[in-house]
Write a protein that holds these residues in place. Structure first.
Motif, mmCIF file in Angstrom:
data_model
loop_
_atom_site.group_PDB
_atom_site.id
_atom_site.type_symbol
_atom_site.label_atom_id
_atom_site.label_comp_id
_atom_site.label_asym_id
_atom_site.label_seq_id
_atom_site.Cartn_x
_atom_site.Cartn_y
_atom_site.Cartn_z
ATOM 1 N N VAL A 250 0.838 -1.195 0.000
ATOM 2 C CA VAL A 250 0.000 0.000 0.000
ATOM 3 C C VAL A 250 0.872 1.243 0.000
ATOM 4 C CG1 VAL A 250 -0.194 -0.037 2.520
ATOM 5 C CG2 VAL A 250 -1.894 1.200 1.185
ATOM 6 N N ALA A 251 0.437 2.229 -0.777
ATOM 7 C CA ALA A 251 1.086 3.542 -0.834
ATOM 8 C C ALA A 251 0.000 4.584 -0.987
ATOM 9 C CB ALA A 251 2.077 3.608 -2.000
ATOM 10 N N SER A 252 0.366 5.848 -0.830
ATOM 11 C CA SER A 252 -0.670 6.884 -0.856
ATOM 12 C C SER A 252 -0.133 8.191 -1.405
ATOM 13 C CB SER A 252 -1.197 7.129 0.564
ATOM 14 O OG SER A 252 -0.275 7.892 1.306
ATOM 15 N N SER A 253 -1.066 9.068 -1.724
ATOM 16 C CA SER A 253 -0.725 10.399 -2.220
ATOM 17 C C SER A 253 -0.285 11.328 -1.103
ATOM 18 C CB SER A 253 -1.936 11.005 -2.935
ATOM 19 O OG SER A 253 -3.024 11.133 -2.033
ATOM 20 N N PHE A 254 -0.497 10.934 0.160
ATOM 21 C CA PHE A 254 -0.210 11.831 1.276
ATOM 22 C C PHE A 254 0.992 11.405 2.106
ATOM 23 C CE2 PHE A 254 -3.846 9.054 2.252
ATOM 24 C CZ PHE A 254 -3.320 8.276 3.274
ATOM 25 N N GLU A 255 1.702 10.344 1.711
ATOM 26 C CA GLU A 255 2.858 9.885 2.482
ATOM 27 C C GLU A 255 3.806 9.124 1.572
ATOM 28 O OE1 GLU A 255 3.297 10.271 5.975
ATOM 29 O OE2 GLU A 255 5.320 9.512 5.577
ATOM 30 N N ALA A 256 5.081 9.494 1.584
ATOM 31 C CA ALA A 256 6.067 8.765 0.791
ATOM 32 C C ALA A 256 6.314 7.394 1.401
ATOM 33 C CB ALA A 256 7.370 9.551 0.718
ATOM 34 N N GLY A 257 6.513 6.399 0.557
ATOM 35 C CA GLY A 257 6.849 5.067 1.020
ATOM 36 C C GLY A 257 5.814 4.039 0.624
ATOM 37 N N VAL A 258 6.280 2.811 0.417
ATOM 38 C CA VAL A 258 5.394 1.678 0.164
ATOM 39 C C VAL A 258 5.480 0.743 1.353
ATOM 40 C CG1 VAL A 258 4.898 -0.299 -1.318
ATOM 41 C CG2 VAL A 258 5.725 1.837 -2.331
ATOM 42 N N HIS A 259 4.348 0.430 1.944
ATOM 43 C CA HIS A 259 4.305 -0.481 3.095
ATOM 44 C C HIS A 259 3.793 -1.824 2.618
ATOM 45 C CE1 HIS A 259 4.943 2.924 5.808
ATOM 46 N NE2 HIS A 259 4.217 3.576 4.923
ATOM 47 N N GLU A 260 4.377 -2.895 3.099
ATOM 48 C CA GLU A 260 3.963 -4.213 2.625
ATOM 49 C C GLU A 260 3.929 -5.226 3.756
ATOM 50 O OE1 GLU A 260 8.015 -6.317 1.023
ATOM 51 O OE2 GLU A 260 7.053 -4.874 -0.329
ATOM 52 N N ILE A 261 3.083 -6.211 3.582
ATOM 53 C CA ILE A 261 2.965 -7.301 4.541
ATOM 54 C C ILE A 261 2.423 -8.510 3.787
ATOM 55 C CG2 ILE A 261 0.597 -6.809 5.262
ATOM 56 C CD1 ILE A 261 1.525 -7.316 8.178
ATOM 57 N N SER A 262 2.816 -9.698 4.177
ATOM 58 C CA SER A 262 2.325 -10.906 3.525
ATOM 59 C C SER A 262 0.957 -11.276 4.071
ATOM 60 C CB SER A 262 3.299 -12.067 3.747
ATOM 61 O OG SER A 262 2.722 -13.289 3.304
ATOM 62 N N LEU A 263 0.094 -11.725 3.201
ATOM 63 C CA LEU A 263 -1.216 -12.204 3.640
ATOM 64 C C LEU A 263 -1.097 -13.436 4.526
ATOM 65 C CD1 LEU A 263 -3.249 -11.761 0.337
ATOM 66 C CD2 LEU A 263 -3.500 -10.446 2.436
ATOM 67 N N ASP A 264 0.056 -14.104 4.470
ATOM 68 C CA ASP A 264 0.278 -15.269 5.324
ATOM 69 C C ASP A 264 0.809 -14.889 6.699
ATOM 70 O OD1 ASP A 264 -0.457 -17.129 3.300
ATOM 71 O OD2 ASP A 264 1.480 -16.756 2.340
ATOM 72 N N ASP A 265 1.167 -13.621 6.872
ATOM 73 C CA ASP A 265 1.785 -13.190 8.126
ATOM 74 C C ASP A 265 1.063 -12.005 8.740
ATOM 75 O OD1 ASP A 265 3.894 -15.102 7.907
ATOM 76 O OD2 ASP A 265 4.893 -13.787 6.468
ATOM 77 N N LEU A 266 -0.225 -11.864 8.473
ATOM 78 C CA LEU A 266 -0.973 -10.737 9.025
ATOM 79 C C LEU A 266 -1.007 -10.841 10.545
ATOM 80 C CD1 LEU A 266 -3.971 -10.531 6.546
ATOM 81 C CD2 LEU A 266 -2.114 -8.881 6.783
ATOM 82 N N ASP A 267 -0.551 -9.803 11.201
ATOM 83 C CA ASP A 267 -0.437 -9.784 12.653
ATOM 84 C C ASP A 267 -0.592 -8.345 13.091
ATOM 85 O OD1 ASP A 267 0.332 -9.775 15.312
ATOM 86 O OD2 ASP A 267 2.037 -11.107 15.029
ATOM 87 N N THR A 268 -1.548 -8.083 13.967
ATOM 88 C CA THR A 268 -1.805 -6.704 14.382
ATOM 89 C C THR A 268 -0.614 -6.070 15.085
ATOM 90 O OG1 THR A 268 -2.817 -7.477 16.442
ATOM 91 C CG2 THR A 268 -4.281 -7.077 14.574
ATOM 92 N N THR A 269 0.271 -6.884 15.667
ATOM 93 C CA THR A 269 1.444 -6.307 16.325
ATOM 94 C C THR A 269 2.437 -5.771 15.310
ATOM 95 O OG1 THR A 269 2.657 -8.410 16.411
ATOM 96 C CG2 THR A 269 1.174 -7.908 18.252
ATOM 97 N N GLN A 270 2.283 -6.150 14.049
ATOM 98 C CA GLN A 270 3.172 -5.687 12.993
ATOM 99 C C GLN A 270 2.541 -4.556 12.170
ATOM 100 O OE1 GLN A 270 6.353 -6.928 12.847
ATOM 101 N NE2 GLN A 270 5.653 -7.980 14.703
#
Length: 404
Positions: free
Chosen positions: A74-94
């Motif tokens: 995920v990336a956005s028009s209001f913040e530089a950077g691409v954030h990523e996470i694996s669907l196999d490792d979804l964890d709210t602490t991350q």
């Protein structure tokens, strides 16, 4: 939304202003979801009460591409950077920062649908274990920190997109519960279900009358246009954060009040119970409870008044709601009080703060002919008080989340 300080893996980029600038996948679709204004019914949602929000003509729009792996980026028009996470490792602490609103929806869908079998909605949850990863670009014209639920707009846009792309057979009320779970557990904000319900169920020229206990929702005609009325939003630009501070304290007070009154929720009480509550509860808890009980009554009275007398007759209910939030629930701030008082003195039918409080926006229901005068008076009052200049704009009730 807050700026990210995320612990999920992040790939840095500078200067991307579009999906194509951030990602190399092909666009498969765009989805949008609106922010909301709550006409009346504040802090009643997490007490199983009644609310009357409307979706507004300010949207968060997401552009999506499908990946050939299991990464969610995920990336956005209001913040530089691409954030990523694996669907196999979804964890709210991350998850942290604004990207938690996106990743939290995927996580909450997993939690709600279950890792195996078929969920109560009839959707084969195996879809989630084989779902393709996605690239998601977020853009929004819902003001952040204004009390217009920019967070729910992101959540609901993502929720309807994932529902379409992962072929999930689920209902809009179910997706509202997914959004609430994401906000509560992934973001850490103990909000109710109102914001997501408004963003998903909204209709043009209407409000959503929602029973937050049964989740029964009814579309209520507002009739603002026919009555030559407009709803002004006065964004004080005083920022607030629901995940911390007073919002949490107010929820704890409500839970304490219900427990000491011997009920599971304040929904089980009515204004007729206030004399007993005054005897049982300490003064602060009593005032918190009094706000919730009287606010529930005001929502019901507003719906009835809209049906029987029209929108021009709801002003006193809006005014009383603000007084209750200011004095009993103590969630207003001087800027909100000034905005409300100035609008009331300059011809508004009624005015109140809206949203969780401690900043954000006020709303004023004004005759169309008085819009400019109310706006000018509010700007002048803020300047005279030495406050930051507010942003004042009209909103109109709009349709809920949809594929663009």
């Amino acid at each position: 939304m807050t700026s990210p300080s995320s612990s999920e893996s992040s790939a840095s980029f500078e200067g991307a202003t579009s999906f194509e600038g951030a990602f190399d996948t092909a666009v498969v679709g765009r989805w949008a979801a609106p922010g909301r204004v709550n006409l009346i019914g504040e802090h009643t949602d997490y007490n199983d009460g009644f609310v009357l929000p409307l979706a507004i003509d300010r949207d968060t729009t997401i552009t999506v591409g499908v990946r050939d792996d299991r990464l969610l980026r995920v990336a956005s028009s209001f913040e530089a950077g691409v954030h990523e996470i694996s669907l196999d490792d979804l964890d709210t602490t991350q998850m942290s920062g604004w990207s938690a609103y996106v990743f939290g929806i995927a996580w909450a869908l997993q939690q709600k649908l279950g890792a195996q079998g078929t969920d109560a909605q009839g959707s084969d949850s195996q879809e989630l274990t084989t779902a393709a990863g996605l690239d998601i670009w977020v853009d929004s014209d819902v003001p952040v920190g204004a009390g217009l639920s920019s967070s729910a707009a992101i959540e609901c846009a993502v929720a309807v997109a994932l529902t379409d792309l992962w072929h999930l057979d689920v209902t809009r009320p179910f997706l509202a519960s997914v959004g609430q779970l994401a906000e509560n557990d992934a973001v850490g904000a103990p909000t109710g279900i109102m914001d997501q319900s408004a963003s998903l169920l909204g209709r043009a020229d209407s409000a959503v009358f929602l029973d937050c206990r049964s989740l029964d929702a009814e579309v209520i005609d507002l009739g603002f246009s026919a009555a030559s009325l407009e709803l002004l939003v006065i964004d004080t630009r005083v920022e607030h954060a629901h995940a911390t501070g007073g919002y949490v304290d107010r929820r704890v007070s409500c839970e304490r009040g219900a427990r000491e009154m011997g009920v599971s929720s304040l929904r089980d009480l009515d204004v007729d119970d206030l004399p007993r509550a005054a005897e049982v509860l300490d003064d602060e808890t009593f005032r918190r409870v009094r706000h919730i009980l009287t606010e529930n009554r005001r929502v019901l009275d507003t719906v009835r008044t809209l049906r029987e007398k029209g929108p021009g007759a709801i002003g006193a209910l809006l005014d009383a709601s603000h007084a209750s939030m200011r004095d009993d629930f103590e969630i207003s701030v001087p800027e909100l009080d000034l905005a409300v008082a100035t609008a009331q003195a300059t011809g508004a039918v009624g005015a109140r703060m809206t949203g969780g409080g401690f900043g954000g926006s006020a709303i004023a229901l004004v005759p169309t002919t008085a819009r400019d005068a109310v706006t000018a008076a509010v700007l002048a009052a803020f300047a005279a008080a030495g406050y930051r200049e507010p942003t004042v704009f009209a909103v109109h009730a709009a349709d809920g989340a949809r594929r663009v």
